[in-house]
Design an enzyme around this catalytic site. Structure first.
Site, short mmCIF file in Angstrom:
data_model
loop_
_atom_site.label_atom_id
_atom_site.label_comp_id
_atom_site.label_asym_id
_atom_site.label_seq_id
_atom_site.Cartn_x
_atom_site.Cartn_y
_atom_site.Cartn_z
N LEU A 69 32.34 6.45 36.81
CA LEU A 69 31.33 6.98 35.90
C LEU A 69 31.51 6.32 34.53
CD1 LEU A 69 31.50 10.84 36.61
CD2 LEU A 69 29.60 9.31 37.18
N HIS A 70 30.46 5.71 34.02
CA HIS A 70 30.59 5.13 32.69
C HIS A 70 29.27 5.05 31.92
CE1 HIS A 70 28.96 1.50 34.55
NE2 HIS A 70 28.75 1.03 33.34
#
Length: 385
Positions: A206-207
């Protein structure tokens, strides 16, 4: 005749895997390659690991622009790159991907006069709220060579009115790097270090700001991941962007947070995962090449070929939909398929295009209109198989 001088630009970790095979292919053909690192994303520990894993030499020039708003960062890269370009005086500048450094160096190059080549040209998410989408479209507009990784990218470029002599279907350079390093990655000890068994865990990344910057959205994603972890334990290498926010919200049981991984270790983790959940475009491509089921935590993707192949499924960001999608994929994993030209030779085709395409004084420039738009090579004719 003197060797062709090519400036290759990298600005962040996703760029390294794309620029390395292009540099190698050009140098094997006798080109003089100058590697410029803008420093858009720069963490010494992580950068050193990636450079070592990929065998990339230290950059010839490091601009050290650092972080900031989109305008600040783009402006700083342009200000630093302009005098460098004047000093080096290259024949061609190669930019990759869709980050702010890509666009900044493309704009400076277009005004300075060298030929400009865009690797991963033509990718479109159709989401104008994504800064990367703006960067892709604007970079393509000023590029001489549009180096497309897949047929859908070629179709996008044709629909947007680019000349056939600009468009080249070359394949995916990310897969060049993946295939070149796969056996080394499989020799990694990372699974043993984490006590993991092949096929018995899920991997999460997740970014993207849309997922990690909004506490409500991130809490919903974590709720979904917590439910999935009850069936398949999850490993989450924590991106710096997400670390503090994850700590604030709290992570459900069954999700194990670990430090960011180097390139080889991360490929090993993907290769042995039962399923990968991600918001990264590059991971969608790597899992497709590895034959590992992927669920993308976004409403759209600039890599639709991975969805068409059936190896990647868009789940959006609704927690119930994510859980249902993951359960469906776990119950019936897709067949392994790899798109055509994801064969490890994209960089060789790129070198062919750049070394045989003429010079800034002999070929049409981006806004030129040729007397016969059909006289240039078609995308199919520029496949170097």
């Amino acid at each position: 005749m003197s060797a062709l001088r090519v400036v290759c630009v990298a600005g962040a970790r996703p760029n390294y895997m794309k620029i390395k095979p292009v540099m190698d292919a050009l140098e094997r053909r006798g080109a003089e390659v100058v590697l410029v690192h803008t420093g858009q994303h720069y963490d010494p520990a992580m950068n050193d690991v990636f450079f070592a894993d990929l065998g990339i030499r230290p950059p010839d020039r490091f601009l050290g622009v650092g972080s900031g708003s989109h305008a600040e960062q783009t402006g700083r890269v342009m200000t630093a790159f302009e005098p460098l370009l004047a000093e080096v005086s290259p024949d061609i500048v190669v930019v990759v991907g869709d980050i702010n450094s890509t666009l900044a160096c493309a704009l400076v190059t277009a005004k300075a006069g060298p030929l400009l080549a865009h690797v991963e040209s033509g990718l479109r998410s159709r989401d104008w709220s994504m800064p990367e989408e703006v960067n892709r479209v604007a970079t393509d507009r000023v590029s001489d060579y549009l180096l497309a990784p897949s047929p859908d990218a070629v179709e996008n470029l044709r629909a947007e009115g680019y000349r056939e002599d600009q468009i080249h279907l070359v394949g995916n350079v990310m897969i060049d790097t993946l295939l070149a390093n796969l056996e080394r990655a499989r020799a990694s000890a990372i699974l043993d270090e984490y006590g993991l068994v092949k096929g018995e865990y899920g991997l999460v990344t997740l970014h993207r700001p849309a997922n990690v910057d909004d506490p409500e959205v991130l809490a919903g994603l974590l709720k979904a991941l917590g439910e999935i972890a009850g069936r398949c334990p999850l490993l989450l290498p924590v991106h710096p962007r997400a670390a503090a926010r994850l700590a604030d919200i709290g992570v459900p049981g069954g999700i194990r947070l670990v430090p960011p991984a180097g390139y080889l270790d991360f490929i090993a983790l993907q290769d042995s995962a039962r399923i990968v959940l991600t918001d990264s475009g590059g991971v969608q491509e790597e899992t497709t090449a590895l034959g590992v089921p992927c669920v993308t935590l976004r409403d759209n993707t600039e890599r639709p070929i991975t969805v068409e192949q059936g190896t990647n499924v868009l789940a959006g960001r609704d927690p119930e939909r994510i859980v249902a999608t993951v359960n469906r994929v776990l119950d019936g994993p897709p067949a392994q398929r790899r798109p055509e030209l994801w064969d490890g030779r994209a960089s060789e085709r790129i070198a062919d295009v750049l070394l045989e395409g003429g010079t800034a004084s002999t070929r049409p420039r981006p806004t030129d209109v040729t007397t016969d738009q059909t006289t240039g090579p078609t995308a199919d004719q520029t496949l170097f198989v």
